[in-house]
Design an enzyme around this catalytic site. Sequence first.
Site, short mmCIF file in Angstrom:
data_model
loop_
_atom_site.label_atom_id
_atom_site.label_comp_id
_atom_site.label_asym_id
_atom_site.label_seq_id
_atom_site.Cartn_x
_atom_site.Cartn_y
_atom_site.Cartn_z
N TYR A 81 74.57 32.38 -57.68
CA TYR A 81 74.30 31.13 -57.08
C TYR A 81 73.77 31.38 -55.61
O TYR A 81 74.51 32.06 -54.85
CB TYR A 81 74.84 29.89 -57.15
N GLU A 134 66.68 26.52 -53.69
CA GLU A 134 67.93 26.94 -54.41
C GLU A 134 67.45 27.93 -55.70
O GLU A 134 66.68 27.72 -56.40
CB GLU A 134 68.43 25.51 -55.43
#
Length: 404
Positions: free
Chosen positions: A126, A214
């Site tokens: 992530y 993101e």
Amino acid sequence: MNLHEYQAKELLKKYNVPVQNGIVCTTVEEVAAAYTATSEKTNSKFVVIKAQIHAGGRGKGTYIEVPEQHGVQVVKSLELATTVAGNMLGNTLVTIQTGNQGKKVNRLFVAEDAYYDGPNPTKEFYLSILLDRTTKKYVFMYSTEGGMNIEDVAHNTPEKIFKEWINPGSMLQPFQARKIAFNLGLQGEAFKNCIQFVTNLYKAFIGLDCDMLEINPLFKSSDDKILAVDCKMNLEDNALIRHKDLVELRDKSEEDPTEVEASDSNLNYVKLDGNVGCMVNGAGLAMATMDMIKLSGGEPANFLDVGGGANATTVEAGFRIILKDPNVKAILINIFGGIVRCDRVAQGVVDAYHAIGEIRVPVIVRLQGTNAEAAKKLIEESGLKVQSAILLSEAAELVNKAVA
């Protein structure tokens, strides 16, 4: 301004950020052609079909019309690709971020399979970049636990979340890029590729004036390539004046129609779930007005800032937008006459009232500041069913009676 995954990936490519490639499609026939082209290009039958909406959690999301269908699916045949496309296009996808009403899917992204066999194991991470308002710096937030809701990782295993801060006036330093790659446990060629990836990603973040960027998952392939398998990108609205080409990427079909109408009228509007519509000039006063509505026993139905130059046109547009909400039982107009004269706003209220016709809910107008007394007199002598107030306490009492 939110972007779709396919739009964000095209922008990242311009900054030499490796991404999972694909083809955007709007029909089942286009999906079939994209599947054939992609499988031939990669020499693999495996292709990923992704719903394109402005919301996360698509992989776990399901369709209202086809509950067994998820928003992201790997297919391995042309027949399955067309079936999945038929299940997705035109139907409503519900994810953890859309609410129960879901979002209609109008586009699909047919992407290459990134999970091919190779000499090394694959790994998902992530990675995101955003503004940390507490430190007034940009921050890389990253974790070895990719492909999951970062909120769950933060709650269950906070030690697996790393942060790296960057001063807004400087770029990501080489030692910081190496630190990120090291904390992700990468070695060798993957380590080098990750350094280049995060360096270019930060350049994209700054160059595009992003609010948030993101990558989930950030993917290490079996041959040690680092690429963005998914991408969520938000652009700073106030910086779009520097990016006229990016304004064209706005997808109004993904936004609330009422909010789009308000934006077209230069109004700042956010729909809420209450019963008192409010029209205010200035964001701070709007927040205070919403608090006052709560204290008076009501619930704000919206945030609506008409700005410092409120006039008959903006007031009428605000009325029309508020009245589209069937839950509204009363409307409170709270204007502070600093830049704008209260009597001009009052005249705008009267003009709007006549232009719209009968308004079936009570309208309370609180005008304070320049020419407030003249404005109150103008409304009272208009013959309209508009209740006026000067003090905030008076307006609160009238709101309380209207929703009781």
